[in-house]
Design an enzyme around this catalytic site. Structure first.
Site, mmCIF file in Angstrom:
data_model
loop_
_atom_site.group_PDB
_atom_site.id
_atom_site.type_symbol
_atom_site.label_atom_id
_atom_site.label_comp_id
_atom_site.label_asym_id
_atom_site.label_seq_id
_atom_site.Cartn_x
_atom_site.Cartn_y
_atom_site.Cartn_z
ATOM 1 C CB THR A 119 22.640 -25.892 14.907
ATOM 2 O OG1 THR A 119 23.426 -27.059 15.117
ATOM 3 C CG2 THR A 119 21.773 -26.084 13.670
ATOM 4 C CE LYS A 146 23.917 -29.628 13.807
ATOM 5 N NZ LYS A 146 23.769 -30.979 14.335
ATOM 6 C CE LYS A 158 17.705 -24.518 16.232
ATOM 7 N NZ LYS A 158 19.036 -24.457 16.879
#
Lengths: 294, 294, 294, 294
Positions: free
Chosen positions: A93, A169, A238
């Protein structure tokens, strides 16, 4: 197929195991050595350095974040070790910006680049039930399809530009965070009016919200069970940051992401860095000072 | 059972029909006369005034909002027409404060009060597949159970204090609004990066968010089909207002609700009052000026 | 004093002029050459490269942002050209993180580092009426005091750690942005109720908010005069980003900064990048669709 | 002039005193009796009921909120006691909606209605230094001008429709709340980086923000002196609610007001109801868990 695999955290290890189980030949590498042992016992060759994990025509990687990907693939020598035409399947990711940079860099070197970020926790990875978003050139995807299918219950093709899989994503993880925060606030509200989180979420996650995202995190919130973390708050923070950065890049305001950012910072300030990101429910409860009432 | 039924909008009519179909005897009333005809043709007695709809030992009502409930039940004479011991089943989505006021007023008069707000749209009401939240005295609930079961796929008992069902309903609608806004922002983000809402939501609503709330509204957002409204923006705005008011009453900050409030006001300012509340996706897209890019 | 001066935008040029006017000897450098001419005509020596601007015992710099400072001072060779003991006075608005990195790097090389960010626009710089925040070792500050005083109406000492001046500057710019947004929302509200921005802001900026920040930006908002930009939106966006980054570094939630971020992104998405940041008033007005009403 | 005066809190008492000092003849009334004594000793006639305070051709009132105004003027009999042509000067901070309702009701009865909300705390009221916003028919305003001037340093005429003065007052108080929150967040940020609120606010309130609003509240925040409250949090919460309601009425999104609402609710949940509204600084500091660090 002869395949290299870089990055053996909980997710990467489970994914690599499934490649071995499907009969592929693996060379694996991980920054910290311990993680390679279980895979070695399953037959994987253990590489001493990242570049020596390169073998055959495919290299898969599952690293933690932009920084790790950058260090291994842009600053390190792995790309130099890959033959022209080799396919790099990046499951991490990462930011949209890094995905674009990587695609360009692979192109310059005559390497193929496929973005293949995954939805699913380690237990789903182990069961080969991941959902994998895939973007890249059709021919490259066809070549790696047997590998992707060995790790997943379903592939979701998203076109040629690799960053398309990454933005999907990132947007998906943002939706997960928003789902958690909405349960956090909703249960703070019901609790303040005498209805427990368990009572309320039982209704919601059995009916309108009868979906994995709500059922999984709803259970943690109802039971106030934020430890051990399935997905720790700093990782969630994050990911919200990746959404904000992707919004910034294309000038898309994301007010929910701003709220999430603040709630997560507040959790981190409270010392909750080791808790699951569903601990956003603690933040909502603290703001209402619920524990002092009950 | 002889039952009175007040409030015959799309929801109330479908619910009343199911009571008739289950063999109950109904007297019905609605503010505007036309709505009573279909029920009359199914055998319901049509009352000329609300108080004349009172018959037997149960009165059900499905009115639009606090104001309508207040006018009919507190300012009007309906409660005067009810015999001691009669059960009033209130299906409306009303404020916690009004629920408490009604419970007290019914108590003073020796009437039973059961809060029974519902989840489900008119088509689910017609199919007798509502989810009904129920709170009130156990004996009263037992008496009306056959009626509730005739309208629903499942009852969700939430205790004795009626307002407990209302706060759960309000919190649930807040979660719906948050789900819509999270799809609105997420698709603005993916669209700005070239991934259509349909492509992205197909993945999400087939996997992590494979739940009615996301699938239903996700489809509307993917198809930009906000008309005719299943649940119009002003109703959604009202419900977010109920959440904010319930938060105010117990001092629970709800930052997502604040964001929702502003987005809905912005939609209303844009003249979108007749659109479905999933048109929050238009607001997110406008803020990013997406239409000027594509 | 013999002084080097790097960075001759509108601010830097005005500041350097005042050093010349106070009798100091200047060597100046700017990335684009044109900016040096007016100073040359005032007697400044023009350096061909940044490192050749180093002369005497003080180097002042006024660069646009982190990236420019990093390129000139960390990636470029300027620090190599400075003798041990030389003082670098950095006037730029940079991140807390870069301030700390620069302080450490200067320390390693035996150079003195003084952070001296300024409040004031070019006209105040030209009039030597800046307010300068100063942080660094007292002895170093004493050495450069005559320079700082030649550019300012007042110095505000903030201690030894240089980044203390930077965080104060960042927090101050955040307050400016918040002041603008509060006028933007307040005037959207009054306008919607028939009271013009000029009528309303005349009261406020003559009484409770009779301060330069409100009077200056209030005038622009009242007159809808956002061009030419005194401080363009992208710069304001950058500064809100510095506040968010400083908050992230120390885990401080900043909900107002999140709102500002979204409003500025919305302005940039609308194509307003060349407008003054007081054009946040346009965003608030657009959200309420005021222009379609009036 | 013979004048009635209703509402003798800290503000009302000081204002009435100035009318007496200017030679006017007052009949005063207050809900709780004690407050009338000081004015009686200055020569005011004390009325036993609100309607008996009506005398001469002007009635001034300074009540706490919508509810108090509604009870005295719409539900009570005061308007019945006023002769046609009498002017009612309403100094209270009330909602736009109530202002419109009052204007209409006075009009129906042939009474004049002037909205005259004030900026200033009790000490400024005592010093006859209020700023008074005034809206109403010019002739009516002229008749009461000597009274308004006896209480103020300046009058700010805002046109004929009374609610214009109210929306300006509401928007002004919103700006005050936003100024406080911006200092609260900014000082949380600087404190986390080692710069005290006092150090930082000294710079800001001496320069860009050298205005009464910032200097007054900045001092309280710098000294963490939130008790006794000059303007208590619940009053601030009420005023933010008036801004949100005015925004709702005209469909104006106010994201800063949403943030303020949540921060104030959080303060009230923490038990800070008796603190000054500048205690928003405590909320910002708690969210960053600053006290656990220092």
């Amino acid at each position: 197929m002869k395949v290299g695999f870089i990055g053996l955290g909980a997710m990467g290890s489970a994914m690599a195991s499934n490649l071995l189980a499907a009969g592929h030949t693996l060379a694996v590498w991980n920054r910290s050595a311990g993680a390679t042992e279980p895979l070695a016992s399953l037959g994987a060759k253990v590489a001493k350095t990242a570049d020596r994990a390169v073998q055959g025509e495919v290299l898969c990687s599952m690293l933690a974040n932009d920084q790790a990907v950058r260090e291994v693939f842009l600053d390190g020598g792995v790309l130099d070790a890959m033959d022209r035409g080799t396919v790099h399947v990046n499951h991490a990711t990462i930011s949209v910006a890094l995905a674009q940079e990587l695609a360009a860099e692979h192109g310059r070197r005559g390497l193929e680049y496929v973005a293949a970020p995954v939805f699913g926790r380690p237990d789903m990875a182990a069961a080969a039930k991941l959902n994998i978003l895939v973007a890249g050139k059709p021919a490259a995807i066809e070549r790696v399809r047997p590998l992707l299918e060995a790790m997943s219950s379903k592939l979701w093709p998203l076109g040629e530009a690799p960053e398309r899989a990454n933005v999907a994503k990132i947007a998906g993880n943002f939706m997960l965070a928003a789902a958690i925060e909405s349960m956090a606030e909703a249960t703070a509200l019901t609790r303040a009016h005498g209805v427990s989180a368990a009572e309320f979420l039982d209704v919601m996650t059995s009916t309108l919200f009868a979906a994995p995202a709500y059922q999984g995190y709803g259970k943690l919130i109802a039971e106030q069970r934020f430890k051990p973390a399935g997905f720790a708050l700093p990782l969630g923070y994050k990911d919200v940051g990746l959404a904000l950065a992707a919004g910034e890049a294309q000038r898309v305001p994301l007010p929910f992401a701003g709220v999430l950012r603040d709630a997560m910072l507040e959790a981190l300030a409270a010392g909750d860095a080791e808790l699951d990101w569903s601990a956003l429910a603690l933040v909502a409860a603290r703001r209402a000072h619920l524990d002092e009432r009950e």
